[in-house]
Motif scaffolding. Sequence first.
Motif, PDB file in Angstrom:
ATOM      1  N   ASP A  30       0.858  -1.185   0.000  1.00  0.00           N
ATOM      2  CA  ASP A  30       0.000   0.000   0.000  1.00  0.00           C
ATOM      3  C   ASP A  30       0.890   1.230   0.000  1.00  0.00           C
ATOM      4  N   THR A  31       0.491   2.240  -0.730  1.00  0.00           N
ATOM      5  CA  THR A  31       1.257   3.479  -0.848  1.00  0.00           C
ATOM      6  C   THR A  31       0.306   4.647  -0.678  1.00  0.00           C
ATOM      7  N   TRP A  32       0.814   5.746  -0.167  1.00  0.00           N
ATOM      8  CA  TRP A  32      -0.015   6.926   0.022  1.00  0.00           C
ATOM      9  C   TRP A  32       0.377   7.994  -0.985  1.00  0.00           C
ATOM     10  N   ALA A  33      -0.617   8.551  -1.671  1.00  0.00           N
ATOM     11  CA  ALA A  33      -0.404   9.609  -2.643  1.00  0.00           C
ATOM     12  C   ALA A  33      -0.146  10.925  -1.912  1.00  0.00           C
ATOM     13  N   ASP A  65      -1.874  13.535  -1.802  1.00  0.00           N
ATOM     14  CA  ASP A  65      -3.075  14.047  -1.134  1.00  0.00           C
ATOM     15  C   ASP A  65      -3.553  13.138   0.001  1.00  0.00           C
ATOM     16  N   GLU A  66      -2.659  12.258   0.484  1.00  0.00           N
ATOM     17  CA  GLU A  66      -2.935  11.350   1.598  1.00  0.00           C
ATOM     18  C   GLU A  66      -3.947  10.262   1.262  1.00  0.00           C
ATOM     19  N   GLU A  67      -4.229  10.065  -0.013  1.00  0.00           N
ATOM     20  CA  GLU A  67      -5.133   8.991  -0.416  1.00  0.00           C
ATOM     21  C   GLU A  67      -4.349   7.683  -0.499  1.00  0.00           C
ATOM     22  N   ARG A  68      -4.893   6.612   0.087  1.00  0.00           N
ATOM     23  CA  ARG A  68      -4.241   5.302   0.097  1.00  0.00           C
ATOM     24  C   ARG A  68      -4.434   4.627  -1.253  1.00  0.00           C
TER      25      ARG A  68
END
Length: 58
Positions: free
Chosen positions: A16-19, A21-24
Motif C-alpha cells: 500500500d502506498t499513500w499519494a 493528497d494522503e489517499e491510500r
Amino acid sequence: MTDTKTTTVPVKLLYDTWAIDEERIPAGTVLDLPVKAAKILIAQGKAERNDPLPGEEG
C-alpha cells in the motif's frame, strides 16, 4: 521548443502506498508513473515494473 511531456512507465505496487493528497493506493494497483518516481519505488522494493513482454503488446 522543449517538449514538456513526461515519460512514464507502468509499475505494480507491492505494498500500500499513500499519494501526495494522503489517499491510500492499495497494493496490486498498476500505475503509470514518471520514470524518476518509478525508479524510487522500485529501488525501495515497493513496486515492480509492469511492462508487457516482447510480442505481447497490442
